[in-house]
Design an enzyme around this catalytic site. Structure first.
Site, PDB file in Angstrom:
ATOM      1  N   SER A   1       8.509 -17.175 -25.873  1.00 21.17           N
ATOM      2  CA  SER A   1       8.694 -18.346 -26.442  1.00 21.17           C
ATOM      3  C   SER A   1       9.455 -18.727 -24.918  1.00 21.17           C
ATOM      4  O   SER A   1      10.034 -18.565 -24.894  1.00 21.17           O
ATOM      5  CB  SER A   1       9.459 -18.828 -27.077  1.00 21.17           C
ATOM      6  OG  SER A   1      10.027 -20.015 -28.070  1.00 21.17           O
TER       7      SER A   1
ATOM      8  N   LYS B   1       3.853 -19.391 -25.569  1.00 21.26           N
ATOM      9  CA  LYS B   1       5.194 -20.916 -26.696  1.00 21.26           C
ATOM     10  C   LYS B   1       5.661 -21.632 -25.680  1.00 21.26           C
ATOM     11  O   LYS B   1       6.045 -20.804 -25.102  1.00 21.26           O
ATOM     12  CB  LYS B   1       5.375 -20.085 -27.475  1.00 21.26           C
ATOM     13  CG  LYS B   1       5.809 -21.154 -28.535  1.00 21.26           C
ATOM     14  CD  LYS B   1       6.334 -20.548 -30.153  1.00 21.26           C
ATOM     15  CE  LYS B   1       8.102 -21.127 -30.184  1.00 21.26           C
ATOM     16  NZ  LYS B   1       8.293 -20.289 -31.302  1.00 21.26           N
TER      17      LYS B   1
ATOM     18  N   LYS C   1       7.864 -24.416 -25.275  1.00 25.51           N
ATOM     19  CA  LYS C   1       8.524 -26.082 -26.675  1.00 25.51           C
ATOM     20  C   LYS C   1       8.451 -27.374 -24.773  1.00 25.51           C
ATOM     21  O   LYS C   1       8.401 -27.342 -23.739  1.00 25.51           O
ATOM     22  CB  LYS C   1      10.176 -25.516 -25.807  1.00 25.51           C
ATOM     23  CG  LYS C   1      10.189 -24.775 -26.299  1.00 25.51           C
ATOM     24  CD  LYS C   1      12.232 -24.524 -27.029  1.00 25.51           C
ATOM     25  CE  LYS C   1      12.505 -23.617 -28.205  1.00 25.51           C
ATOM     26  NZ  LYS C   1      11.274 -23.547 -28.752  1.00 25.51           N
TER      27      LYS C   1
ATOM     28  N   ASP D   1       5.739 -25.943 -28.799  1.00 21.19           N
ATOM     29  CA  ASP D   1       6.378 -26.129 -30.317  1.00 21.19           C
ATOM     30  C   ASP D   1       7.424 -27.055 -29.480  1.00 21.19           C
ATOM     31  O   ASP D   1       8.129 -27.559 -28.608  1.00 21.19           O
ATOM     32  CB  ASP D   1       7.348 -24.737 -30.283  1.00 21.19           C
ATOM     33  CG  ASP D   1       8.407 -24.603 -31.361  1.00 21.19           C
ATOM     34  OD1 ASP D   1       9.245 -23.903 -31.622  1.00 21.19           O
ATOM     35  OD2 ASP D   1       8.270 -25.712 -31.913  1.00 21.19           O
TER      36      ASP D   1
ATOM     37  N   GLU E   1       3.309 -26.493 -32.991  1.00 17.65           N
ATOM     38  CA  GLU E   1       4.589 -26.279 -33.585  1.00 17.65           C
ATOM     39  C   GLU E   1       5.242 -27.022 -34.532  1.00 17.65           C
ATOM     40  O   GLU E   1       5.784 -27.965 -33.366  1.00 17.65           O
ATOM     41  CB  GLU E   1       5.231 -25.009 -33.368  1.00 17.65           C
ATOM     42  CG  GLU E   1       5.829 -24.063 -34.388  1.00 17.65           C
ATOM     43  CD  GLU E   1       6.844 -23.277 -33.912  1.00 17.65           C
ATOM     44  OE1 GLU E   1       6.217 -22.884 -32.515  1.00 17.65           O
ATOM     45  OE2 GLU E   1       7.437 -22.587 -34.567  1.00 17.65           O
TER      46      GLU E   1
ATOM     47  N   ASP F   1       7.128 -24.432 -39.325  1.00 18.07           N
ATOM     48  CA  ASP F   1       8.007 -23.651 -39.083  1.00 18.07           C
ATOM     49  C   ASP F   1       9.139 -24.198 -40.127  1.00 18.07           C
ATOM     50  O   ASP F   1       9.374 -23.192 -41.324  1.00 18.07           O
ATOM     51  CB  ASP F   1       8.544 -23.577 -37.505  1.00 18.07           C
ATOM     52  CG  ASP F   1       9.897 -22.840 -37.125  1.00 18.07           C
ATOM     53  OD1 ASP F   1      10.420 -22.710 -35.975  1.00 18.07           O
ATOM     54  OD2 ASP F   1      10.232 -22.412 -38.386  1.00 18.07           O
TER      55      ASP F   1
ATOM     56  N   GLY G   1      10.393 -16.475 -34.274  1.00 13.90           N
ATOM     57  CA  GLY G   1      11.898 -15.295 -34.068  1.00 13.90           C
ATOM     58  C   GLY G   1      12.952 -16.068 -34.451  1.00 13.90           C
ATOM     59  O   GLY G   1      12.948 -17.801 -34.043  1.00 13.90           O
TER      60      GLY G   1
HETATM   61  O1  164 Z   1      13.167 -15.727 -31.162  1.00 12.72           O
HETATM   62  C1  164 Z   1      12.371 -15.989 -30.201  1.00 12.72           C
HETATM   63  O2  164 Z   1      12.264 -15.421 -28.939  1.00 12.72           O
HETATM   64  C2  164 Z   1      11.884 -16.833 -30.158  1.00 12.72           C
HETATM   65  C3  164 Z   1      13.210 -19.037 -30.319  1.00 12.72           C
HETATM   66  C4  164 Z   1      12.328 -19.152 -30.943  1.00 12.72           C
HETATM   67  O3  164 Z   1      11.219 -19.992 -29.476  1.00 12.72           O
HETATM   68  C5  164 Z   1      13.042 -20.628 -31.117  1.00 12.72           C
HETATM   69  C6  164 Z   1      14.165 -20.304 -32.301  1.00 12.72           C
HETATM   70  C7  164 Z   1      14.733 -21.231 -33.164  1.00 12.72           C
HETATM   71  C8  164 Z   1      14.202 -22.050 -33.290  1.00 12.72           C
HETATM   72  C9  164 Z   1      13.531 -23.074 -32.075  1.00 12.72           C
HETATM   73  O4  164 Z   1      13.981 -23.258 -31.229  1.00 12.72           O
HETATM   74  C10 164 Z   1      12.165 -22.042 -31.958  1.00 12.72           C
HETATM   75  C11 164 Z   1      11.388 -21.852 -32.797  1.00 12.72           C
HETATM   76  O5  164 Z   1      11.451 -23.180 -33.335  1.00 12.72           O
HETATM   77  O6  164 Z   1      10.510 -20.950 -33.178  1.00 12.72           O
HETATM   78 MG    MG Z   2       9.644 -23.332 -34.392  1.00 16.30          MG
END
Ligand code: 164
Ligand code: MG
Length: 379
Positions: free
Chosen positions: A141, A167, A169, A194, A219, A244, A296
């Site tokens: 991510s 992934k 953002k 995402d 996402e 999510d 995650g």
């Molecule tokens: O734990 C990781 O490596 C990924 C974390 C991550 O992408 C996220 C964690 C919490 C909120 C968001 O920002 C994003 C998600 O949406 O999954």
């Molecule tokens: Mg997410």
């Protein structure tokens, strides 16, 4: 030999603060430390199971925080676990169900019961869950980058490390052009966006443009608690929507799938209240032909280990966000750390979560601990 009931003798909450290698930026701001609880649970035989809380220090991702987790675990959930023996970890979510939401608090404790249960049976947790994979493919991510050039070089780094899925953002103003540049440099990588609820249906034209980029999914583009507008958006988009934040339970997943709000679900054990609920969602998605993957929450090693175990279930067909420990931590609280080799994690075949807790590192990052003993069970 499968042991009979589990009588919990002691629960220790280790309050942890670990400094992230790089600050993590979200719509709520930027944070450099991850605060969380390690749940250590000892039963009448002396077996020990571990869980990890997922909530952040501020309520930007969900209504839960480290402080609300502490309150609900100490005041309500731990007394419920100590009051009588447990026959099977699936019972825990039942015992907790009259308590509204607070899923991440519930999940931290339930995860320790699952680890304890698997260890007592001498089985790897993933096998107790019905996992079928000895290795899992994982992605990474990537936070919002200042420029498209920066994003391309970050992606390039992870492609070279072998991660199977990128992934990225996005938010209004940092979406189509950024992703188009990535796609231009990497025409065939598995690429997803995402949005963390940064858009509304007014942005439909912008979101439809993303259909040109061959994304695996978008996402959570719309509101964190919505499935209606996502259904309207999905009917306009060729790209699958993945939910999510909207999915907090099996019932949420069932309704979202029925409405056509999504074509993919990101399962986060903490967000849905634990492993038992995660398995229920997984099994339903398998029946409905909905791919799932493991999201995650910037976990340390114990939470990461639970994520590895759940990802071995067969409907986890998309590489998830379980990167290696080194993605976030100088040193992790487990031995060995979670290692990603060419985008793959080899699932440990040891009892329970399969990784040992490194008590020296755990104590280094621990800021306090609270012990809850079961008066009915003599030490
Ligand atoms: O734990 C990781 O490596 C990924 C974390 C991550 O992408 C996220 C964690 C919490 C909120 C968001 O920002 C994003 C998600 O949406 O999954
Ligand atoms: Mg997410």
């Amino acid at each position: 030999m499968t042991q009979k009931t589990i009588s919990i003798r002691e629960i220790t909450l280790h309050r942890m603060v670990m400094r992230l290698k790089d600050p993590f930026t979200t719509s709520f701001g930027t944070f450099s430390d991850k605060e969380f609880f390690v749940v250590e649970m000892e039963d009448e035989t002396g077996a020990i199971g571990f869980g990890e809380s997922a909530a952040f220090s501020s309520p930007w991702y969900s209504e839960e925080t480290v402080e609300t987790n502490k309150h609900v675990m100490e005041q309500f959930l731990i007394p419920l676990l100590l009051e009588s023996p447990i026959n099977h970890p699936d019972e825990v979510s039942k015992r907790f169900e009259f308590i509204r939401r607070n899923n991440m608090a519930k999940s931290a404790l339930e995860g320790a019961v699952w680890d304890l249960y698997a260890k007592r049976n001498g089985n790897p947790l993933y096998k107790e869950l019905g996992g079928t994979k000895q290795q899992i493919e994982v992605g990474i991510s990537i936070g919002i980058q200042p420029t498209a050039k920066d994003l391309v070089s970050v992606v390039e780094g992870y492609v070279n490390e072998g991660y199977k899925r990128m992934k990225v953002k996005i938010k209004p103003g940092a979406d189509y052009e950024m992703l188009k540049e990535v796609r231009r440099h990497f025409p065939s990588i598995l690429l997803m966006a995402d949005a963390n609820s940064a858009y509304t249906l007014d942005d439909i034209d912008t979101l439809k443009k993303l259909d040109d980029l061959d994304l695996m999914m978008i996402e959570q583009p719309l509101a964190h608690d919505d499935i209606i507008d996502h259904a309207k958006l999905q009917s306009e988009l060729a790209t699958p929507i993945c939910l999510d934040e909207s999915i907090h339970s099996f019932e949420d997943a069932r309704k979202a799938i029925e409405l056509g709000s999504c074509k993919i679900i990101n399962i986060k054990i903490g967000r849905v209240g634990g492993i038992t609920e995660s398995k229920k969602i997984h099994d339903y998605c398998a029946q409905q032909g909905i791919p799932v993957w493991c999201g995650g929450m910037l976990e340390a090693g114990i939470g990461r280990a639970h994520n590895v175990a759940i990802t071995t279930l067969p409907q986890f067909v998309i590489p998830g966000d379980t990167a290696g420990s080194s993605r976030y931590w100088e040193n992790d609280i487990i031995d060995p750390e979670v290692i990603v080799e060419n985008g793959v994690i080899h699932v440990p075949n040891k009892p329970g979560i399969g990784y040992e807790v490194n008590r020296k590192v755990l104590e280094h990052y621990r800021v306090s601990k609270t012990v809850f003993s079961n008066k009915n069970i003599l030490a």
